[in-house]
Scaffold this active site. Sequence first.
Site, PDB file in Angstrom:
ATOM      1  N   HIS A 162       5.001  -4.579  10.949  1.00  0.00           N
ATOM      2  CA  HIS A 162       6.249  -4.213  10.246  1.00  0.00           C
ATOM      3  C   HIS A 162       6.976  -3.078  10.962  1.00  0.00           C
ATOM      4  O   HIS A 162       7.573  -2.203  10.317  1.00  0.00           O
ATOM      5  CB  HIS A 162       5.969  -3.808   8.793  1.00  0.00           C
ATOM      6  N   ASN A 170       5.952  -8.682   0.292  1.00  0.00           N
ATOM      7  CA  ASN A 170       6.589  -9.509   1.318  1.00  0.00           C
ATOM      8  C   ASN A 170       7.589 -10.447   0.651  1.00  0.00           C
ATOM      9  O   ASN A 170       7.648 -10.529  -0.578  1.00  0.00           O
ATOM     10  CB  ASN A 170       5.541 -10.364   2.038  1.00  0.00           C
TER      11      ASN A 170
HETATM   12 FE1  HDE Z   1       0.471  -4.597   5.258  1.00  0.00          FE
HETATM   13  N1  HDE Z   1       0.260  -3.013   6.489  1.00  0.00           N
HETATM   14  N2  HDE Z   1      -1.454  -5.074   5.507  1.00  0.00           N
HETATM   15  N3  HDE Z   1       0.713  -6.312   4.155  1.00  0.00           N
HETATM   16  N4  HDE Z   1       2.395  -4.197   5.020  1.00  0.00           N
HETATM   17  C1  HDE Z   1       1.217  -2.159   6.868  1.00  0.00           C
HETATM   18  O1  HDE Z   1       1.044   0.179   6.883  1.00  0.00           O
HETATM   19  C2  HDE Z   1      -2.381  -4.256   6.000  1.00  0.00           C
HETATM   20  C3  HDE Z   1      -0.258  -7.208   3.847  1.00  0.00           C
HETATM   21  C4  HDE Z   1       3.269  -4.817   4.194  1.00  0.00           C
HETATM   22  O2  HDE Z   1       8.044  -0.817   5.369  1.00  0.00           O
HETATM   23  C5  HDE Z   1       0.702  -0.969   7.609  1.00  0.00           C
HETATM   24  O3  HDE Z   1       2.576   1.843   6.888  1.00  0.00           O
HETATM   25  C6  HDE Z   1      -3.690  -4.854   5.881  1.00  0.00           C
HETATM   26  C7  HDE Z   1       0.162  -8.057   2.773  1.00  0.00           C
HETATM   27  C8  HDE Z   1       4.581  -4.240   4.330  1.00  0.00           C
HETATM   28  O4  HDE Z   1       6.653   0.770   5.976  1.00  0.00           O
HETATM   29  C9  HDE Z   1      -0.808  -1.194   7.589  1.00  0.00           C
HETATM   30  C10 HDE Z   1      -3.474  -6.080   5.315  1.00  0.00           C
HETATM   31  C11 HDE Z   1       1.417  -7.645   2.471  1.00  0.00           C
HETATM   32  C12 HDE Z   1       4.440  -3.219   5.261  1.00  0.00           C
HETATM   33  C13 HDE Z   1      -0.932  -2.501   6.854  1.00  0.00           C
HETATM   34  C14 HDE Z   1      -2.084  -6.200   5.073  1.00  0.00           C
HETATM   35  C15 HDE Z   1       1.755  -6.565   3.346  1.00  0.00           C
HETATM   36  C16 HDE Z   1       3.062  -3.214   5.669  1.00  0.00           C
HETATM   37  C17 HDE Z   1       1.341  -0.738   8.941  1.00  0.00           C
HETATM   38  C18 HDE Z   1      -4.474  -7.161   5.034  1.00  0.00           C
HETATM   39  C19 HDE Z   1       2.368  -8.221   1.408  1.00  0.00           C
HETATM   40  C20 HDE Z   1       5.528  -2.323   5.794  1.00  0.00           C
HETATM   41  C21 HDE Z   1       2.316   0.409   8.752  1.00  0.00           C
HETATM   42  C22 HDE Z   1      -5.346  -6.933   4.033  1.00  0.00           C
HETATM   43  C23 HDE Z   1       1.871  -8.133   0.078  1.00  0.00           C
HETATM   44  C24 HDE Z   1       5.737  -1.114   4.951  1.00  0.00           C
HETATM   45  C25 HDE Z   1       2.044   0.904   7.421  1.00  0.00           C
HETATM   46  C26 HDE Z   1       6.909  -0.320   5.480  1.00  0.00           C
HETATM   47  C27 HDE Z   1       2.520  -2.294   6.571  1.00  0.00           C
HETATM   48  C28 HDE Z   1      -2.130  -3.039   6.584  1.00  0.00           C
HETATM   49  C29 HDE Z   1      -1.524  -7.361   4.516  1.00  0.00           C
HETATM   50  C30 HDE Z   1       3.019  -5.906   3.297  1.00  0.00           C
HETATM   51  C31 HDE Z   1      -1.489  -1.209   8.930  1.00  0.00           C
HETATM   52  C32 HDE Z   1      -4.985  -4.244   6.327  1.00  0.00           C
HETATM   53  C33 HDE Z   1      -0.660  -9.175   2.109  1.00  0.00           C
HETATM   54  C34 HDE Z   1       5.847  -4.650   3.594  1.00  0.00           C
HETATM   55  O5  HDE Z   1      -1.459  -0.198   6.872  1.00  0.00           O
END
Ligand code: HDE
Length: 703
Positions: free
Chosen positions: A87, A160
């Site tokens: 993201h 999302n």
């Molecule tokens: Fe994320 N995800 N994600 N994700 N995600 C990040 O956090 C992660 C997942 C989502 O505008 C990171 O600050 C893992 C699902 C958004 O700043 C990180 C898993 C969904 C954003 C991270 C998921 C999301 C992130 C990277 C699997 C929808 C952007 C930067 C279990 C429900 C937020 C940060 C923004 C960002 C980890 C899966 C949505 C690395 C481990 C499912 C919208 O922490």
Amino acid sequence: MARQATQDKRTTTKIHDQTLLRGEGGELHQTRAGDTPVLTTAQGAPVADDQNSLKAGTPGPSLIEDFHFREKIFHFDHERIPERVVHARGYGAHGYFETYESLADYTRADIFQRAGEKTPAFVRFSTVAGSEGSADLARDVRGFAVKLYTKEGNWDIVGNNIPVFFVQDAIKFPDVIHSVKPEADRGFPQAQSAHDTFWDFISLTPESMHMIMWVMSDRTIPRSFRFMEGFGVHTFRFLNARDESTFVKFLWKPKLGLQSVVWNEAVKINGADPDFHRRDLWEAVKSGNFPEWELCVQLFDQAFADSFDFDVLDPTKLIPEEILPPRPVGRLVLDRMPDNFFAETEQVAFMTQNVPPGIDFSNDPLLQGRNFSYLDTQLKRLGSPNFTHLPINAPKCPFAHFQQDGHMAMRNPVGRANYQPNSLGEGPREDPAQGARSFREPIEGPKARLRPESFADHYSQARQFFNSQTGPEQKHIAMALTFELSKCENPVIRERMVAHLLNIDEALGATVADRIGLETLPKPADAAVAPRDDLPPSPALSIIQNGPPSFAGRKVGVLVSNGCDGKLLKALQMAIEKEGATVELIAPKVSGVVTADGTQLPAKHMIDGGPSVLFDAVALILSKEGAQMLAKEAAARDFVADAFAHCKFIAYSPEADPLFEKAGLEPDADEGLVPLDGAASIATFVQSCRKLRLWAREAAVKL
Ligand code: HDE
């Protein structure tokens, strides 16, 4: 010596004569005559010369004592922070959330206690795979992260624009992301899923099939952030004042309806305006067209959850809206763009674990893993455990704790005791009544690395999603799969993927197999659980069936030339604006045109800079000479041909015929081409535009 002393005195006096201004950030500015602040170093020393570094002689060498030069370059060298590992490319806006009614029966969260309560909000939309500078229209999931600054601390719904996910367990997240990011050895492709490593992983991961259907649909090429849904994905829990639990799923519904572009258009938008989505949000908010979403909840209990074959804790599944209609509980309005992109949009730190009392987690293994990852990642990116001190991340309610020191500690805590319990009568204390409590769920079972059997059906909802799409949408999915798999160099991956598609829809599998040139159909992939074919279609899953009620918020590009009919243009413009849409003029020269009645009209774009892919519908208001001249220009011919190919509605003044002819089109090819000959025809055009696209044309176009 005497002369030198006099000069110094004069300089000092001059500086002291200057008035001091307190800027918005609280910093002090010395001012020159008028209101312009004096340039200073970060230490506050006024700067005399910002054009030349200090040197011994001319041209040099440069002197190390030039503290202004050194500070300026030092700071510049450190301007970047690590981009988000996923993201990375995103765009944010401020706004507020307004609660519709009390949900006290379900949750004790303060934000849901009073109708009309307004809570400040910050939202960041994003793509997942591309780096920070990638193009907006990549085929990708969009992040929809909302920070609500509630009176009980920040609540982040980090969602999302797709209600399901690729994998069921957070331990697989690095794998799916590595596979979609640029390939390890070559460092490309950027912001693309159309390559071997992604499809290799996907074709070996049957649990991703439902998500893949969404990713191959037009959901991943949205027209605007404003026309997207958002989903919390996981099942959460509401807890009321008696600590009773209700399962809850969160959904954001855009007021302006859903809309996406087509793939051929997306590819061209990326070239014409890589910031298409950013610009769209910026322009909408800056012009007072505040985008709005309703927050809806799906509320259910354990008995309801048990009524499904699938597990509500499995993030690759959704609860069809027809079975459990989402209940609107409030609205989110975005009404202010950040003052500074870096300070707010780049530094905002969303965390799934930010929940107020009354909102609790479920045992979804993806959510559980995320609750670790988001805190961890902020330290890497923002560099200090004090990232909560940044204004965009700080709660807007009173807060008190004993966390202290560390890099960049921005606060100056007073008092002696920095621990509790203490008998000095200092500092905050825990409060079992106000504080967050977890649902007291009894847990039993072996300590083991097990995937629940209830997570084993990977195809039924993928099939249901495909069956819920309209004809054009199904076709787009088949075309997207064909495109993506044709970019895979390894034929084994293509074939393995087709084997999965055959479990989702035989005709889809066969079509893709044919288009990528597979000579024989593989045997369908082994399914852990036989896919169901009795799940009824869910119209809520289709974009086309959930389009807007009007053309509001959309944009019409009007191609004009010197000598065009100014009255017709004005009438068209007024009708479009009355509908709540906007008009941009495209002309041979950006300085604009002079209409037949002598009015000078400035243009927004010159023809090469304003291709029709940037608009939802187009109009050609041309003079005869203008049409003949434009017919010779490739950009003008593409303007019309692309609008036609992308199934857009096209209005035209009768003089436009030569341009149609040279673009290889019949001006009366279908009802999407609307000749303008008065008020009634303008009304017809605007009404047609409400449908957004004439999908019936697609069969004829064969993109
Ligand atoms: Fe994320 N995800 N994600 N994700 N995600 C990040 O956090 C992660 C997942 C989502 O505008 C990171 O600050 C893992 C699902 C958004 O700043 C990180 C898993 C969904 C954003 C991270 C998921 C999301 C992130 C990277 C699997 C929808 C952007 C930067 C279990 C429900 C937020 C940060 C923004 C960002 C980890 C899966 C949505 C690395 C481990 C499912 C919208 O922490």
